[in-house]
Design an enzyme around this catalytic site. Structure first.
Site, PDB file in Angstrom:
ATOM      1  N   ASN A  51      46.224  38.756  37.778  1.00  9.10           N
ATOM      2  CA  ASN A  51      46.279  40.053  38.462  1.00  9.10           C
ATOM      3  C   ASN A  51      45.361  40.007  39.675  1.00  9.10           C
ATOM      4  O   ASN A  51      44.244  39.484  39.594  1.00  9.10           O
ATOM      5  CB  ASN A  51      45.770  41.101  37.445  1.00  9.10           C
ATOM      6  CG  ASN A  51      45.945  42.534  37.865  1.00  9.10           C
ATOM      7  OD1 ASN A  51      47.034  42.936  38.258  1.00  9.10           O
ATOM      8  ND2 ASN A  51      44.877  43.321  37.762  1.00  9.10           N
TER       9      ASN A  51
ATOM     10  N   ASP B  88      47.244  53.017  43.591  1.00 13.79           N
ATOM     11  CA  ASP B  88      46.749  54.286  44.118  1.00 13.79           C
ATOM     12  C   ASP B  88      46.863  54.224  45.634  1.00 13.79           C
ATOM     13  O   ASP B  88      46.912  53.134  46.215  1.00 13.79           O
ATOM     14  CB  ASP B  88      45.334  54.666  43.641  1.00 13.79           C
ATOM     15  CG  ASP B  88      44.303  53.574  43.768  1.00 13.79           C
ATOM     16  OD1 ASP B  88      44.433  52.701  44.644  1.00 13.79           O
ATOM     17  OD2 ASP B  88      43.324  53.589  42.993  1.00 13.79           O
TER      18      ASP B  88
ATOM     19  N   GLU C  95      41.698  38.890  39.560  1.00 15.44           N
ATOM     20  CA  GLU C  95      41.132  38.674  40.899  1.00 15.44           C
ATOM     21  C   GLU C  95      40.573  37.271  41.132  1.00 15.44           C
ATOM     22  O   GLU C  95      39.418  37.123  41.537  1.00 15.44           O
ATOM     23  CB  GLU C  95      40.086  39.757  41.190  1.00 15.44           C
ATOM     24  CG  GLU C  95      40.692  41.155  41.067  1.00 15.44           C
ATOM     25  CD  GLU C  95      39.687  42.296  41.224  1.00 15.44           C
ATOM     26  OE1 GLU C  95      38.489  42.033  41.419  1.00 15.44           O
ATOM     27  OE2 GLU C  95      40.115  43.463  41.139  1.00 15.44           O
TER      28      GLU C  95
ATOM     29  N   HIS D 169      46.190  48.705  45.523  1.00 18.48           N
ATOM     30  CA  HIS D 169      45.247  49.747  45.961  1.00 18.48           C
ATOM     31  C   HIS D 169      45.520  49.941  47.453  1.00 18.48           C
ATOM     32  O   HIS D 169      45.043  49.167  48.289  1.00 18.48           O
ATOM     33  CB  HIS D 169      43.804  49.317  45.711  1.00 18.48           C
ATOM     34  CG  HIS D 169      43.474  49.235  44.246  1.00 18.48           C
ATOM     35  ND1 HIS D 169      43.463  50.352  43.444  1.00 18.48           N
ATOM     36  CD2 HIS D 169      43.182  48.187  43.444  1.00 18.48           C
ATOM     37  CE1 HIS D 169      43.162  49.994  42.207  1.00 18.48           C
ATOM     38  NE2 HIS D 169      42.990  48.692  42.174  1.00 18.48           N
TER      39      HIS D 169
ATOM     40  N   GLU E 140      47.879  48.622  39.451  1.00 23.44           N
ATOM     41  CA  GLU E 140      46.749  49.534  39.679  1.00 23.44           C
ATOM     42  C   GLU E 140      47.015  50.444  40.876  1.00 23.44           C
ATOM     43  O   GLU E 140      46.146  50.703  41.709  1.00 23.44           O
ATOM     44  CB  GLU E 140      45.444  48.746  39.909  1.00 23.44           C
ATOM     45  CG  GLU E 140      45.095  47.808  38.773  1.00 23.44           C
ATOM     46  CD  GLU E 140      43.748  47.105  38.927  1.00 23.44           C
ATOM     47  OE1 GLU E 140      42.943  47.506  39.789  1.00 23.44           O
ATOM     48  OE2 GLU E 140      43.509  46.148  38.173  1.00 23.44           O
TER      49      GLU E 140
HETATM   50  O1  9MR Z   1      38.455  51.900  37.836  1.00 26.25           O
HETATM   51  C1  9MR Z   1      37.363  51.055  37.616  1.00 26.25           C
HETATM   52  C2  9MR Z   1      36.081  51.777  37.944  1.00 26.25           C
HETATM   53  O2  9MR Z   1      35.880  52.864  37.072  1.00 26.25           O
HETATM   54  C3  9MR Z   1      34.916  50.820  37.884  1.00 26.25           C
HETATM   55  O3  9MR Z   1      33.751  51.473  38.323  1.00 26.25           O
HETATM   56  C4  9MR Z   1      35.211  49.612  38.757  1.00 26.25           C
HETATM   57  C5  9MR Z   1      34.089  48.622  38.737  1.00 26.25           C
HETATM   58  O4  9MR Z   1      34.421  47.462  39.428  1.00 26.25           O
HETATM   59  O5  9MR Z   1      36.397  49.002  38.308  1.00 26.25           O
HETATM   60  C6  9MR Z   1      37.488  49.826  38.483  1.00 26.25           C
HETATM   61  O6  9MR Z   1      38.689  49.154  38.219  1.00 26.25           O
HETATM   62  C7  9MR Z   1      38.939  47.994  39.003  1.00 26.25           C
HETATM   63  C8  9MR Z   1      39.787  47.102  38.172  1.00 26.25           C
HETATM   64  O7  9MR Z   1      39.144  46.803  36.961  1.00 26.25           O
HETATM   65  C9  9MR Z   1      40.122  45.827  38.902  1.00 26.25           C
HETATM   66  N1  9MR Z   1      40.709  46.093  40.195  1.00 26.25           N
HETATM   67  C10 9MR Z   1      39.990  47.005  41.032  1.00 26.25           C
HETATM   68  C11 9MR Z   1      39.725  48.297  40.279  1.00 26.25           C
HETATM   69  C12 9MR Z   1      39.030  49.298  41.187  1.00 26.25           C
HETATM   70  O8  9MR Z   1      37.763  48.884  41.518  1.00 26.25           O
END
Ligand code: 9MR
Length: 433
Positions: free
Chosen positions: A177, A243, A136, A213, A241
């Protein structure tokens, strides 16, 4: 109450292999047992720790490492012949407070970053196939995010991070990413130009991850074109990722749209030669970040909370070339009735009948309903019955899935109750296995 037979239905992992891509999932290390573990191992060709490899997880206190969660995922992958997507080495979020709260001169911060990469990527050398080296880095307008790293080190932090990762594990594929970069647009233009600049400087970057996402009905129409333009730079691309969330409750119409959306994303990856795979961000609705981050939204993954595959799962399978399923044939329909047979203190027995109301034999059925007064299924016979909060799902067993036109099958259950026992609402029968 049993668990659904895992052997039934398409196996995404094998279908993806046959098409030359990998279908993966994010996992939560502590959940990798029971049905969750069986499905994660059987259905997916790679795993990504959802949180366990992030800086705050592995080095909560400076110099003191905690690898148990990350090890668990990597060991699980080895035991199941899966790849690992390592996530993530350098990010602005989920950093330990000793790092965000400290004030380090730029030189020290740079060393902290490259040492962290050396330690973590070094530990998993040869066992992680892809690393999200930098996660990011972009702002929505296509400029570089003012992260801790960028603020103190400038754009060169990216080159340094990739070089440190290459040195630590020369065989891992190194990715940048990001999210909201899936279609063409300002943010993905910024990422595209960044990757181009890094490549021109000889920075060892092998791939670009697109988080995806997404929202039901809103798969970017330019997804494939976007993947393609990055691939044309000479890097691999991956959906990392995926969803696809919806406003709850999920309805048949939304789930059908979601199926088509998962199909589209999978098809876009297949259409781009350098797209190496798709990873879903959690494979079950019981393990998704969506409901807590977007109140009122959810149902974003291919399996429901009870590990029952959703239409989205079939959509992915079909995109990968599966032909074993398909919609129920025309003339296929069923109905279900529910009768309380017996009630006592805190309990009751209910009898249900599924009837083939169509004109063709019925191959597989599912009955669903909701309890409005806190009733809880405690035992069932002649069906696999699962309950998530108020919603109950009953699926045929192997011996009573086929019902001739006009025929019926019975199943039953015992339940607990505290007080009244009104009949369920939303009683529905669907056909198909
Ligand atoms: O799935 C992850 C969630 O359990 C955490 O609480 C969250 C915290 O920021 O991060 C989520 O995963 C993220 C990923 O590492 C990076 N892209 C966005 C994802 C969703 O927030």
């Amino acid at each position: 109450m049993g668990v659904l037979p895992l052997a039934d239905g398409p196996v995404l992992r094998d279908l993806a292999d046959a098409r030359g891509i990998t279908y993966g999932t994010a996992v939560t290390a502590s959940k990798l047992t029971g049905t969750y573990g069986e499905l994660a191992g059987a259905q997916f060709g790679s795993v990504t720790p959802g949180n366990e490899m992030k800086w705050a997880s592995v080095e909560p206190t400076r110099g003191s490492y905690s690898w148990s969660g990350a090890d668990r995922v990597v060991d699980f992958a080895a035991a199941h012949g899966q790849k690992v997507r390592g996530h993530t080495l350098v990010w602005h979020s989920q950093l330990p407070s000793w790092l965000t709260g400290g004030s380090f001169p730029p030189g020290e911060l740079r060393t902290l970053m490259t040492d962290h990469i050396a330690v973590e990527a070094g530990r998993y050398k040869g066992r992680v196939d892809h690393w999200d080296v930098v996660n990011e880095p972009m702002n929505e307008d296509g400029s570089l995010r003012r992260s801790l790293w960028y603020e103190q080190l400038g754009e060169s932090y990216l080159a340094d991070a990739f070089r440190a990762a290459r040195a630590a594990d020369p065989d891992a594929k190194l990715y940048v990413n990001d999210y909201n970069t899936d279609g063409l647009g300002a943010k993905s233009d910024g990422l595209y130009n960044l990757v181009k600049r890094l490549l021109a400087q000889g920075v060892p970057i092998d791939g670009v991850g697109f988080q995806a996402h997404l929202i039901v009905g809103q798969v970017p129409s330019t997804l494939e074109a976007n993947l393609k333009r990055f691939a044309d730079l000479g890097v691999d691309v991956a959906i990392t990722e995926l969803d696809i969330r919806m406003a709850l409750p999920a309805t048949d119409a939304k789930l059908a749209q979601q199926k088509s959306d998962f199909t589209k994303v999978t098809t876009a990856c297949l259409a781009v030669a350098r797209c190496v795979g798709v990873t879903v961000w959690g494979f079950t609705d019981s393990d998704s970040w969506i409901p807590s981050t977007f109140p009122g939204q959810g149902a974003a993954t291919p399996y429901d909370e009870n590990f029952v595959p959703k239409p989205a799962h079939t959509g992915i399978a079909e995109a990968l070339g599966w032909t074993g399923g398909g919609d129920p044939p025309p003339g296929s329909s069923c109905s279900v009735t529910y009768t309380v047979q017996n009630e006592w203190g805190n309990g009751f027995t209910a009898a249900l009948t599924v009837r083939n109301t169509g004109t063709v034999p019925l191959d597989g059925w599912t009955a669903t309903w909701s309890y409005g007064a806190g009733q809880q299924v405690t035992q069932a016979w002649n069906a696999t019955v699962t309950q998530a909060a108020t919603r109950v799902t009953a699926v045929n067993l192997a011996y009573n899935g086929t019902i001739p036109a006009g025929g019926s099958v019975n199943f039953g259950l015992n339940g607990s109750r505290s007080g009244t026992n009104p009949p369920p609402t939303g009683l529905l029968c669907t056909t198909g296995s």
